[in-house]
Motif scaffolding. Structure first.
Motif, PDB file in Angstrom:
ATOM      1  N   ARG A  98       0.828  -1.214   0.000  1.00 29.01           N
ATOM      2  CA  ARG A  98       0.000   0.000   0.000  1.00 29.01           C
ATOM      3  C   ARG A  98       0.862   1.265   0.000  1.00 29.01           C
ATOM      4  O   ARG A  98       0.612   2.217  -0.752  1.00 29.01           O
ATOM      5  CB  ARG A  98      -0.919   0.002   1.219  1.00 29.01           C
ATOM      6  N   ARG A  99       1.878   1.281   0.859  1.00 31.05           N
ATOM      7  CA  ARG A  99       2.715   2.480   0.964  1.00 31.05           C
ATOM      8  C   ARG A  99       3.529   2.701  -0.307  1.00 31.05           C
ATOM      9  O   ARG A  99       3.677   3.847  -0.768  1.00 31.05           O
ATOM     10  CB  ARG A  99       3.645   2.355   2.174  1.00 31.05           C
ATOM     11  N   SER A 100       4.075   1.647  -0.890  1.00 31.42           N
ATOM     12  CA  SER A 100       4.872   1.813  -2.100  1.00 31.42           C
ATOM     13  C   SER A 100       4.014   2.250  -3.277  1.00 31.42           C
ATOM     14  O   SER A 100       4.438   3.050  -4.108  1.00 31.42           O
ATOM     15  CB  SER A 100       5.603   0.511  -2.436  1.00 31.42           C
ATOM     16  N   ALA A 101       2.793   1.727  -3.353  1.00 32.41           N
ATOM     17  CA  ALA A 101       1.894   2.141  -4.432  1.00 32.41           C
ATOM     18  C   ALA A 101       1.539   3.617  -4.299  1.00 32.41           C
ATOM     19  O   ALA A 101       1.502   4.356  -5.304  1.00 32.41           O
ATOM     20  CB  ALA A 101       0.640   1.278  -4.423  1.00 32.41           C
ATOM     21  N   ALA A 102       1.283   4.071  -3.082  1.00 29.87           N
ATOM     22  CA  ALA A 102       1.002   5.493  -2.870  1.00 29.87           C
ATOM     23  C   ALA A 102       2.222   6.340  -3.214  1.00 29.87           C
ATOM     24  O   ALA A 102       2.111   7.416  -3.814  1.00 29.87           O
ATOM     25  CB  ALA A 102       0.568   5.726  -1.422  1.00 29.87           C
ATOM     26  N   GLU A 103       3.405   5.853  -2.855  1.00 29.96           N
ATOM     27  CA  GLU A 103       4.638   6.575  -3.171  1.00 29.96           C
ATOM     28  C   GLU A 103       4.846   6.644  -4.673  1.00 29.96           C
ATOM     29  O   GLU A 103       5.281   7.668  -5.215  1.00 29.96           O
ATOM     30  CB  GLU A 103       5.819   5.888  -2.497  1.00 29.96           C
ATOM     31  N   ALA A 104       4.538   5.551  -5.373  1.00 28.02           N
ATOM     32  CA  ALA A 104       4.681   5.533  -6.827  1.00 28.02           C
ATOM     33  C   ALA A 104       3.771   6.567  -7.476  1.00 28.02           C
ATOM     34  O   ALA A 104       4.163   7.250  -8.424  1.00 28.02           O
ATOM     35  CB  ALA A 104       4.374   4.136  -7.360  1.00 28.02           C
ATOM     36  N   ARG A 105       2.556   6.687  -6.972  1.00 28.25           N
ATOM     37  CA  ARG A 105       1.643   7.691  -7.530  1.00 28.25           C
ATOM     38  C   ARG A 105       2.182   9.095  -7.300  1.00 28.25           C
ATOM     39  O   ARG A 105       2.020   9.985  -8.150  1.00 28.25           O
ATOM     40  CB  ARG A 105       0.255   7.546  -6.899  1.00 28.25           C
ATOM     41  N   ALA A 106       2.832   9.305  -6.171  1.00 30.92           N
ATOM     42  CA  ALA A 106       3.379  10.628  -5.865  1.00 30.92           C
ATOM     43  C   ALA A 106       4.585  10.969  -6.724  1.00 30.92           C
ATOM     44  O   ALA A 106       4.839  12.136  -7.023  1.00 30.92           O
ATOM     45  CB  ALA A 106       3.753  10.708  -4.382  1.00 30.92           C
ATOM     46  N   VAL A 107       5.327   9.953  -7.138  1.00 28.36           N
ATOM     47  CA  VAL A 107       6.538  10.185  -7.937  1.00 28.36           C
ATOM     48  C   VAL A 107       6.202  10.682  -9.328  1.00 28.36           C
ATOM     49  O   VAL A 107       6.876  11.538  -9.891  1.00 28.36           O
ATOM     50  CB  VAL A 107       7.385   8.895  -7.990  1.00 28.36           C
ATOM     51  N   GLY A 108       5.145  10.151  -9.941  1.00 25.31           N
ATOM     52  CA  GLY A 108       4.767  10.598 -11.281  1.00 25.31           C
ATOM     53  C   GLY A 108       4.587   9.439 -12.222  1.00 25.31           C
ATOM     54  O   GLY A 108       4.784   8.284 -11.861  1.00 25.31           O
ATOM     55  N   ALA A 109       4.214   9.744 -13.464  1.00 22.74           N
ATOM     56  CA  ALA A 109       3.893   8.715 -14.454  1.00 22.74           C
ATOM     57  C   ALA A 109       5.106   7.872 -14.775  1.00 22.74           C
ATOM     58  O   ALA A 109       6.204   8.381 -14.956  1.00 22.74           O
ATOM     59  CB  ALA A 109       3.348   9.350 -15.718  1.00 22.74           C
ATOM     60  N   GLY A 110       4.921   6.561 -14.848  1.00 25.66           N
ATOM     61  CA  GLY A 110       6.016   5.644 -15.123  1.00 25.66           C
ATOM     62  C   GLY A 110       6.280   5.495 -16.602  1.00 25.66           C
ATOM     63  O   GLY A 110       5.496   5.924 -17.446  1.00 25.66           O
ATOM     64  N   PRO A 111       7.407   4.874 -16.977  1.00 27.28           N
ATOM     65  CA  PRO A 111       7.846   4.802 -18.370  1.00 27.28           C
ATOM     66  C   PRO A 111       6.958   3.957 -19.261  1.00 27.28           C
ATOM     67  O   PRO A 111       7.047   4.063 -20.466  1.00 27.28           O
ATOM     68  CB  PRO A 111       9.253   4.202 -18.267  1.00 27.28           C
ATOM     69  N   ARG A 112       6.098   3.096 -18.688  1.00 26.75           N
ATOM     70  CA  ARG A 112       5.178   2.340 -19.528  1.00 26.75           C
ATOM     71  C   ARG A 112       3.794   2.964 -19.523  1.00 26.75           C
ATOM     72  O   ARG A 112       2.799   2.340 -19.869  1.00 26.75           O
ATOM     73  CB  ARG A 112       5.101   0.881 -19.054  1.00 26.75           C
ATOM     74  N   GLY A 113       3.737   4.253 -19.160  1.00 31.07           N
ATOM     75  CA  GLY A 113       2.463   4.934 -19.167  1.00 31.07           C
ATOM     76  C   GLY A 113       1.548   4.492 -18.041  1.00 31.07           C
ATOM     77  O   GLY A 113       0.336   4.689 -18.111  1.00 31.07           O
ATOM     78  N   GLN A 114       2.108   3.907 -17.017  1.00 33.66           N
ATOM     79  CA  GLN A 114       1.304   3.445 -15.895  1.00 33.66           C
ATOM     80  C   GLN A 114       0.617   4.641 -15.260  1.00 33.66           C
ATOM     81  O   GLN A 114       1.258   5.613 -14.880  1.00 33.66           O
ATOM     82  CB  GLN A 114       2.214   2.740 -14.886  1.00 33.66           C
ATOM     83  N   ALA A 115      -0.682   4.591 -15.163  1.00 31.11           N
ATOM     84  CA  ALA A 115      -1.437   5.758 -14.739  1.00 31.11           C
ATOM     85  C   ALA A 115      -1.068   6.169 -13.321  1.00 31.11           C
ATOM     86  O   ALA A 115      -1.211   5.393 -12.388  1.00 31.11           O
ATOM     87  CB  ALA A 115      -2.937   5.475 -14.821  1.00 31.11           C
ATOM     88  N   GLY A 116      -0.597   7.401 -13.186  1.00 30.24           N
ATOM     89  CA  GLY A 116      -0.399   8.002 -11.887  1.00 30.24           C
ATOM     90  C   GLY A 116       0.661   7.372 -11.017  1.00 30.24           C
ATOM     91  O   GLY A 116       0.566   7.435  -9.803  1.00 30.24           O
TER      92      GLY A 116
END
Length: 394
Positions: A98-116
């Motif tokens: 849960r925490r890493s997913a929230a952190e990933a959303r805060a970092v920005g869009a990923g290189p495969r276009g992963q939303a948020g």
């Protein structure tokens, strides 16, 4: 500095004094999808027993994920590098996801276009079944619970190899039944994970046979039935030829992710018939160097890629030497020496799993590669570790 070697003999080593410059970040990786399986940072002040629930330093743990993302790598979360099932229980793993997913959303869009969010995959397994004798129905229900949590968190799932399934399955048909049900449930393509017994002896005979040709056939049968639900397969067998053989038989659009910490340069570079992407525990300590190497490959320079990555094999093979499952100890040591955390403590007390000569050799190999941003800090910390064990290093 004096480092302990085999037989208790102290040998002289002159540490590096200047860091090796590495690019601070850069463009997303293009030619290969690359995940570093990340370790967790224990809370050294928690009053827990080795058999008690995991105590995690969440800020230091998430800061290390930001470090990997900053270099363009994806993060493979709550996998075996994070001591999953070896100190990190399901309750802590769920919170980590849960925490890493929230952190990933805060970092920005990923290189495969992963939303948020930054590029993130998370392990879904059955480790809440912490008792022997689980039935196939209980195994599937445990998988379903974890798969649902990963997808609700907004991450892509890795269906991890299950000790409970290995114990309950009577043959290949049971694996096909359980996994096919999970693929039908998954809302997005998943990564299947084949973790060999060198990483976990309880997984001997996975896919229903100790004959690896037969096991490969069962895995391919599963994928062929629902290729649209399989993003790829992570292969952790430490057998390059077998991985290449499997890679060539995968359906179009299904990736092979190497988990081979002994042969990754040749597997990632590939041959005329294809290449492997990567999901590797060794890319935890090698993060910036690994990203630089893949960007060199992106630029059309395979010799430059090999020149950067092949010298890391001595360190990788040392960290992952038998018993391979204890590689996490060396990984966390290097994170401490590199300044990513303030202590060398692991959940479950796993910092004691490797000998002092093993750790000293890991330090030396990493220092020779220029992995430490501050070589003086690394040398000072290594000297302090040696002193705790009664070695006057200087």
């Amino acid at each position: 500095m004096r480092l302990p070697g085999p037989g208790g003999v102290l040998r002289a080593y002159v540490p590096r004094t200047e860091p090796v410059p590495r690019p601070a970040g850069g463009e997303p990786l293009v030619s290969r999808t690359v995940f570093a399986a990340a370790h967790v940072v224990a809370d050294p002040f928690a009053d827990r027993s080795p058999d008690g629930p995991a105590a995690v330093d969440w800020e230091a743990t998430l800061a290390f994920r930001r470090h990997l993302w900053a270099h363009g790598l994806g993060v493979a979360e709550a996998m075996d590098t994070a001591q999953r099932g070896a100190g990190l229980d399901w309750t802590a793993a769920a919170e980590l996801i849960r925490r890493s997913a929230a952190e990933a959303r805060a970092v920005g869009a990923g290189p495969r276009g992963q939303a948020g969010g930054a590029l993130l995959v998370c392990g879904a397994g059955t480790d809440q079944l912490n008792r022997p004798g689980a039935s196939l129905a209980e195994v599937r229900a445990a998988y379903e619970e974890q798969l649902e949590l990963v997808e609700e968190a907004g991450a892509q799932a890795v269906l991890m190899a299950s000790r409970a399934l290995a114990a309950a399955a009577r043959g290949p048909e049971d694996y096909l039944e359980v996994y096919d049900g999970l693929l039908r449930q998954a809302s997005a393509p998943v990564i299947l994970h084949w973790l060999g017994p060198m990483f976990d002896p309880a997984l001997t005979g996975y896919w229903g046979s100790t004959d690896l040709d037969e096991a490969t056939g069962t895995l391919l049968q599963l994928i062929a039935a629902r290729p649209e639900k399989v993003d790829g397969v992570k292969v952790s067998l430490l057998d390059a030829e077998r991985e290449i053989g499997l890679r060539r038989r995968l359906p179009a659009g299904v990736r092979c992710y190497t988990g081979d910490d002994f042969h990754y340069p040749e597997l990632i570079e590939g041959d005329r018939d294809g290449f492997s992407h990567a999901l590797l525990g060794v890319f935890d300590p090698l993060g910036p160097l690994a990203a630089e190497a893949v960007r060199t490959l992106d630029a059309g320079d395979p010799p430059g890629f090999r020149a950067l990555l092949e010298p890391t094999l001595d360190l990788a093979r040392h960290l992952f030497q038998e018993p391979t499952r204890h590689y996490k100890t060396g990984v966390v040591l290097l994170a401490w020496l590199a300044g990513h955390q303030d202590h060398f403590t692991m959940v479950g007390g796993a910092q004691s799993a490797r000998s002092l000569p093993h750790l000293a050799r890991a330090y030396e190999l990493a220092d020779r590669l220029g992995l430490f941003p501050d070589p003086e800090l690394a040398a000072d910390r290594m000297a302090r570790l040696l002193a705790v064990h009664g070695v006057e290093a200087r």
